[in-house]
Scaffold this motif. Structure first.
Motif, PDB file in Angstrom:
ATOM      1  N   LEU A 144       0.840  -1.206   0.000  1.00 14.50           N
ATOM      2  CA  LEU A 144       0.000   0.000   0.000  1.00 14.50           C
ATOM      3  C   LEU A 144       0.876   1.258   0.000  1.00 14.50           C
ATOM      4  O   LEU A 144       0.554   2.244  -0.668  1.00 14.50           O
ATOM      5  CB  LEU A 144      -0.935  -0.002   1.213  1.00 14.50           C
ATOM      6  N   GLU A 145       1.973   1.210   0.727  1.00  9.07           N
ATOM      7  CA  GLU A 145       2.908   2.351   0.745  1.00  9.07           C
ATOM      8  C   GLU A 145       3.539   2.535  -0.638  1.00  9.07           C
ATOM      9  O   GLU A 145       3.667   3.652  -1.127  1.00  9.07           O
ATOM     10  CB  GLU A 145       3.996   2.140   1.801  1.00  9.07           C
ATOM     11  N   ILE A 146       3.925   1.427  -1.248  1.00  7.94           N
ATOM     12  CA  ILE A 146       4.509   1.486  -2.588  1.00  7.94           C
ATOM     13  C   ILE A 146       3.496   2.080  -3.574  1.00  7.94           C
ATOM     14  O   ILE A 146       3.804   2.982  -4.354  1.00  7.94           O
ATOM     15  CB  ILE A 146       4.953   0.074  -3.044  1.00  7.94           C
ATOM     16  N   ALA A 147       2.255   1.605  -3.499  1.00 10.62           N
ATOM     17  CA  ALA A 147       1.213   2.064  -4.433  1.00 10.62           C
ATOM     18  C   ALA A 147       0.972   3.568  -4.328  1.00 10.62           C
ATOM     19  O   ALA A 147       0.658   4.225  -5.325  1.00 10.62           O
ATOM     20  CB  ALA A 147      -0.079   1.289  -4.194  1.00 10.62           C
ATOM     21  N   LYS A 148       1.143   4.094  -3.125  1.00 12.86           N
ATOM     22  CA  LYS A 148       0.957   5.540  -2.903  1.00 12.86           C
ATOM     23  C   LYS A 148       1.876   6.386  -3.779  1.00 12.86           C
ATOM     24  O   LYS A 148       1.565   7.523  -4.110  1.00 12.86           O
ATOM     25  CB  LYS A 148       1.312   5.870  -1.446  1.00 12.86           C
ATOM     26  N   LYS A 149       3.028   5.821  -4.118  1.00 13.84           N
ATOM     27  CA  LYS A 149       4.009   6.583  -4.899  1.00 13.84           C
ATOM     28  C   LYS A 149       3.615   6.699  -6.370  1.00 13.84           C
ATOM     29  O   LYS A 149       4.204   7.475  -7.109  1.00 13.84           O
ATOM     30  CB  LYS A 149       5.388   5.904  -4.815  1.00 13.84           C
ATOM     31  N   TYR A 150       2.653   5.920  -6.775  1.00 13.98           N
ATOM     32  CA  TYR A 150       2.236   5.946  -8.184  1.00 13.98           C
ATOM     33  C   TYR A 150       0.949   6.749  -8.332  1.00 13.98           C
ATOM     34  O   TYR A 150      -0.118   6.317  -7.906  1.00 13.98           O
ATOM     35  CB  TYR A 150       2.051   4.514  -8.696  1.00 13.98           C
ATOM     36  N   ASP A 151       1.071   7.915  -8.972  1.00 14.33           N
ATOM     37  CA  ASP A 151      -0.048   8.862  -9.023  1.00 14.33           C
ATOM     38  C   ASP A 151      -1.234   8.388  -9.852  1.00 14.33           C
ATOM     39  O   ASP A 151      -2.354   8.839  -9.642  1.00 14.33           O
ATOM     40  CB  ASP A 151       0.422  10.195  -9.628  1.00 14.33           C
ATOM     41  N   ASN A 152      -0.997   7.528 -10.826  1.00 14.65           N
ATOM     42  CA  ASN A 152      -2.090   7.131 -11.719  1.00 14.65           C
ATOM     43  C   ASN A 152      -2.708   5.782 -11.360  1.00 14.65           C
ATOM     44  O   ASN A 152      -3.411   5.175 -12.158  1.00 14.65           O
ATOM     45  CB  ASN A 152      -1.623   7.145 -13.171  1.00 14.65           C
ATOM     46  N   VAL A 153      -2.429   5.350 -10.133  1.00 16.49           N
ATOM     47  CA  VAL A 153      -3.030   4.119  -9.618  1.00 16.49           C
ATOM     48  C   VAL A 153      -3.704   4.442  -8.297  1.00 16.49           C
ATOM     49  O   VAL A 153      -3.143   5.149  -7.465  1.00 16.49           O
ATOM     50  CB  VAL A 153      -1.937   3.040  -9.397  1.00 16.49           C
TER      51      VAL A 153
END
Ligand SMILES: *Cc1c(COP(=O)(O)O)cnc(C)c1O
Length: 232
Positions: free
Chosen positions: A146-155
């Motif tokens: 979830l922390e990793i996903a936060k770094k991707y703006d279009n997801v």
């Protein structure tokens, strides 16, 4: 193809009954019709009944059906294993991708979503039962992802998905589905976009409703037995 309408009448009625038993609103439980391996004529039949959400598990099949049905106001869901080289076919079409659990999948989805100027809604697939044949991550890997996903703006991670073991033992199924709900309730405090619980298939959706499912993925009870030799 009258059987599709008849099946849908039965299933929607049964979803209403189970939702009521669980003190939940019927409208909070989305029926996603899993149309994999079935022809577009079947999808049209379900659409005419009022179903707008359909799920596929193969990128090419999704692409082909979405093209054939482009005049229809359908929301497509992708529920299959993700091959990163096929993400470019999935993202332009899918409203939700349910089966994401690796950073490289998230990175690729983000890259393609950016190109299409969209924010792709995804669900993280969790393996609650610990079966080795199933995809997904365990709870102790969730926070990192979830922390990793936060770094991707279009997801945008909008929920969690799981599958129960194939069994008649309702207690086993309940443990998995209600387990996923507990995890969601724990993490939603810090990750408020986590709204959806995608769980429940033809043989176990009644348990999933009890455990708070917001997206049922039902195929064979609507469309009949799948024949993987044809189009699958
Ligand atoms: C095929 C499939 C379903 C639907 O299963 P049925 O038993 O036909 O309802 C649901 N979820 C996933 C991930 C699937 O691959």
């Amino acid at each position: 193809m009258d059987f599709i309408k008849k099946n849908l009448e039965e299933i929607t009625q049964s979803i209403k009954i189970y939702a009521e038993k669980a003190n939940r609103n019927y409208s909070d439980v989305l029926l996603v019709a899993v149309s994999k391996t079935f022809p577009v004529e079947y999808i049209k039949e379900a659409y005419n009944f009022g179903i707008k959400d359909f799920a596929e598990n193969k990128a090419q099949e999704l692409r082909k059906k979405a093209e054939e049905l482009k005049e229809y106001d359908i929301k497509w869901h992708f529920i299959g294993r993700i091959q990163t080289n096929k993400v470019k076919y999935i993202v332009p079409i899918a409203e939700y991708i349910h089966s994401v659990y690796r950073e490289k999948e998230i990175a690729e989805i983000d890259k393609i979503a950016k190109k299409h100027n969209k924010i792709q809604k995804i669900l993280i697939e969790m393996n609650i039962s610990g079966e080795e044949t199933k995809g997904g991550i365990s709870e102790n890997e969730l926070e990192d992802l979830l922390e990793i996903a936060k770094k991707y703006d279009n997801v945008k991670v909008t929920g969690l998905m799981t599958m129960a073991p194939y069994t008649d033992d309702e207690e086993v199924i309940k443990k998995v589905f209600c387990g996923l709900k507990e995890i969601k309730e724990k993490y939603v405090k810090n990750y408020p976009d986590l709204k959806e619980l995608s769980m429940g298939m033809s043989n176990d959706y009644h348990v999933a409703i009890q455990c708070g499912s917001t997206m049922l993925r039902i195929g064979s009870s609507i469309f009949g037995k799948r024949n993987y030799n044809i189009g699958g």
